[in-house]
Design a protein around this motif. Sequence first.
Motif, PDB file in Angstrom:
ATOM      1  N   VAL A 200     -50.785  70.506  95.056  1.00  0.00           N
ATOM      2  CA  VAL A 200     -51.708  69.518  94.947  1.00  0.00           C
ATOM      3  C   VAL A 200     -51.860  69.522  93.020  1.00  0.00           C
ATOM      4  N   ALA A 201     -52.939  70.404  93.172  1.00  0.00           N
ATOM      5  CA  ALA A 201     -53.546  70.835  92.358  1.00  0.00           C
ATOM      6  C   ALA A 201     -52.777  70.675  90.871  1.00  0.00           C
ATOM      7  N   ILE A 202     -51.838  71.461  90.552  1.00  0.00           N
ATOM      8  CA  ILE A 202     -50.803  72.034  89.499  1.00  0.00           C
ATOM      9  C   ILE A 202     -49.848  70.289  89.338  1.00  0.00           C
ATOM     10  N   GLY A 203     -49.606  69.267  90.197  1.00  0.00           N
ATOM     11  CA  GLY A 203     -49.430  68.241  90.011  1.00  0.00           C
ATOM     12  C   GLY A 203     -48.024  68.161  90.758  1.00  0.00           C
ATOM     13  N   ASP A 204     -47.074  69.416  91.502  1.00  0.00           N
ATOM     14  CA  ASP A 204     -45.903  69.610  92.112  1.00  0.00           C
ATOM     15  C   ASP A 204     -45.871  68.255  93.082  1.00  0.00           C
TER      16      ASP A 204
END
Length: 225
Positions: A200-204
Amino acid sequence: MTDKSARLRSDATVRFARNPAERPGRKSCTGWYQSIKAGDGLPYESLLERDALLLLDFDRDVAHFSVQPETFVWTEAGRQRRYTPDIRLEMADGKIIYRQVKLATRLAADPTLGGRLPAIEAECAARGGRHEMWLDTDIRRQPRLSNVRRLRAAVAVLAAENLPAIRTIITHLPFPLTLGATAAALGGQAVHTNVVLGLVAIGDLVADLDRPLDENAILMPGTGR
């Protein structure tokens, strides 16, 4: 001072109109925040500013941001006035926003920033942007702030060599799925919850950060950063 320290100070001088991390005081908490979105270390001069930078890293409406971007200088009634915005935002829709991080109590005591506010707004407009106050009452709203703190910490568990295999598994999952179900698909151990949070943090993956990030949180595929 070592050569490396001197280079870091010189680089900071070039990149920032002012560097609050070089000016610690008894009543302030200065430091550097390593931003995912900016891909760089950014100075802050209070814990409130650090929390603000943390939120911006996970704000999907913000394409890019910089801190202490420039100092506005103008003359008023024969007197030189100055103002350095805390943050410059480039929004996903192309808008430019200059934002000042402020305690609500301090703004209430000085709503015009010492009489400078009209000129500050004019300077922002001349640069194609607008000026905003970002108050602690908004920055520290929960559960969003707690959520982004968890996400930033979870990035550390993502190992680059494991990401391709993890992404392969993720692409075959029938989203929307809960956070708990996604972690179970990766192995079901405690570390896999943090792996999902890292994604979630890296946008996946995408989650509603205004709702608790518990095992029932709904996730959707993202587009990465």
